[in-house]
Motif scaffolding. Structure first.
Motif, PDB file in Angstrom:
ATOM      1  N   SER A  90       0.832  -1.211   0.000  1.00  0.00           N
ATOM      2  CA  SER A  90       0.000   0.000   0.000  1.00  0.00           C
ATOM      3  C   SER A  90       0.861   1.252   0.000  1.00  0.00           C
ATOM      4  O   SER A  90       2.037   1.222   0.318  1.00  0.00           O
ATOM      5  N   TRP A  91       0.217   2.350  -0.316  1.00  0.00           N
ATOM      6  CA  TRP A  91       0.773   3.665  -0.063  1.00  0.00           C
ATOM      7  C   TRP A  91       0.555   3.953   1.423  1.00  0.00           C
ATOM      8  O   TRP A  91      -0.295   3.323   2.056  1.00  0.00           O
ATOM      9  N   GLY A  92       1.285   4.910   1.968  1.00  0.00           N
ATOM     10  CA  GLY A  92       1.093   5.284   3.355  1.00  0.00           C
ATOM     11  C   GLY A  92       1.152   6.785   3.553  1.00  0.00           C
ATOM     12  O   GLY A  92       1.874   7.479   2.833  1.00  0.00           O
ATOM     13  N   VAL A  93       0.364   7.256   4.514  1.00  0.00           N
ATOM     14  CA  VAL A  93       0.454   8.647   4.958  1.00  0.00           C
ATOM     15  C   VAL A  93       0.743   8.594   6.449  1.00  0.00           C
ATOM     16  O   VAL A  93      -0.093   8.148   7.242  1.00  0.00           O
ATOM     17  N   LEU A  94       1.956   8.989   6.812  1.00  0.00           N
ATOM     18  CA  LEU A  94       2.346   9.097   8.211  1.00  0.00           C
ATOM     19  C   LEU A  94       2.291  10.573   8.553  1.00  0.00           C
ATOM     20  O   LEU A  94       2.932  11.392   7.891  1.00  0.00           O
ATOM     21  N   PHE A  95       1.477  10.914   9.562  1.00  0.00           N
ATOM     22  CA  PHE A  95       1.370  12.324   9.932  1.00  0.00           C
ATOM     23  C   PHE A  95       1.445  12.472  11.434  1.00  0.00           C
ATOM     24  O   PHE A  95       0.931  11.667  12.188  1.00  0.00           O
ATOM     25  N   SER A  96       2.162  13.517  11.847  1.00  0.00           N
ATOM     26  CA  SER A  96       2.346  13.770  13.277  1.00  0.00           C
ATOM     27  C   SER A  96       1.460  14.920  13.724  1.00  0.00           C
ATOM     28  O   SER A  96       1.055  15.759  12.924  1.00  0.00           O
ATOM     29  N   HIS A  97       1.175  14.911  15.013  1.00  0.00           N
ATOM     30  CA  HIS A  97       0.423  16.009  15.617  1.00  0.00           C
ATOM     31  C   HIS A  97       1.076  16.339  16.958  1.00  0.00           C
ATOM     32  O   HIS A  97       1.710  15.472  17.569  1.00  0.00           O
ATOM     33  N   PRO A  98       0.950  17.592  17.429  1.00  0.00           N
ATOM     34  CA  PRO A  98       1.650  17.994  18.646  1.00  0.00           C
ATOM     35  C   PRO A  98       1.216  17.257  19.914  1.00  0.00           C
ATOM     36  O   PRO A  98       2.057  16.740  20.637  1.00  0.00           O
ATOM     37  N   ARG A  99      -0.076  17.178  20.213  1.00  0.00           N
ATOM     38  CA  ARG A  99      -0.521  16.551  21.464  1.00  0.00           C
ATOM     39  C   ARG A  99      -1.936  16.013  21.314  1.00  0.00           C
ATOM     40  O   ARG A  99      -2.756  16.563  20.589  1.00  0.00           O
ATOM     41  N   ASP A 100      -2.224  14.971  22.052  1.00  0.00           N
ATOM     42  CA  ASP A 100      -3.580  14.450  22.150  1.00  0.00           C
ATOM     43  C   ASP A 100      -4.432  15.425  22.970  1.00  0.00           C
ATOM     44  O   ASP A 100      -3.900  16.222  23.745  1.00  0.00           O
ATOM     45  N   PHE A 101      -5.726  15.329  22.816  1.00  0.00           N
ATOM     46  CA  PHE A 101      -6.696  16.121  23.577  1.00  0.00           C
ATOM     47  C   PHE A 101      -6.537  17.626  23.376  1.00  0.00           C
ATOM     48  O   PHE A 101      -6.827  18.412  24.268  1.00  0.00           O
ATOM     49  N   THR A 102      -6.059  18.042  22.212  1.00  0.00           N
ATOM     50  CA  THR A 102      -5.978  19.465  21.908  1.00  0.00           C
ATOM     51  C   THR A 102      -6.963  19.771  20.772  1.00  0.00           C
ATOM     52  O   THR A 102      -7.265  18.892  19.962  1.00  0.00           O
TER      53      THR A 102
END
Length: 188
Positions: free
Chosen positions: A29-41
């Motif tokens: 498959s193709w993949g999209v890996l994405f980050s985010h600063p913090r949970d519950f924001t």
């Protein structure tokens, strides 16, 4: 710093789907890996909610989504329920993609996702809003880096994937605002 065309690191990490090796998880498959600063924001909740809403569109394109932040697994599991509730998803539904736990910040550091100016209240670095599109050949096809204060547009990420998939198999270029229904320009 990874460049377009580099083989994406085959890291192993804990996620809400269990222990995973990236290349094995992606398969063909193709993949999209994405980050985010913090949970519950607030911004992160809207982003992961939108990605969850579009998960079938990504699946239709043979794309697997993977989120990543510097929070732990327990927070990810609790937060995914919160995301589903916020987006009015039927209670008891499974969250559609894994969220990687990187509370030691090892992976976000290895992947260059830690801008020095983004810090939490205790002074610890937060991951930026990175997007990596990985092809079935496990090579980096696209990378976008957003500051923590700016949310992403997942419809644009889908549009870019349509272009990447088209141009991977055809000698064409896609013009500004191109969509699948538009005409392509041949490369000469």
């Amino acid at each position: 710093m990874m460049l377009l065309g580099d083989v994406f690191p085959n890291f192993e990490a804990d996620s809400t789907f269990g222990r995973m090796k990236l290349h094995e998880f992606l398969g063909d498959s193709w993949g999209v890996l994405f980050s985010h600063p913090r949970d519950f924001t607030p911004v992160c909740t809207t982003e992961l909610g939108r990605a969850a809403q579009l998960s079938l569109e990504f699946s239709k394109r043979n794309v697997k989504l993977i989120a990543l932040s510097v929070d732990g697994l327990e927070e990810h599991h609790d937060w995914s329920k919160d995301i589903m509730a916020y987006n009015n998803v039927e209670p008891g539904s499974e969250f559609p993609f894994p969220i990687i736990a990187d509370d030691r910040r090892e992976l976000v550091e290895e992947l260059g996702m830690l801008p020095p100016e983004e810090k939490d209240r205790s002074g610890m670095p937060l991951s930026a809003r990175c997007v990596f599109v990985i092809g079935p050949d496990k090579k980096l096809k696209l990378s976008i880096l957003y500051p923590a204060a700016t949310g992403r547009n997942f419809d644009e990420i889908l549009r870019v994937i349509d272009s990447l998939q088209l141009t991977a198999h055809n000698r064409v270029a896609t013009p500004v605002d191109w969509r699948v229904r538009n005409v392509c320009l041949e490369i000469h």
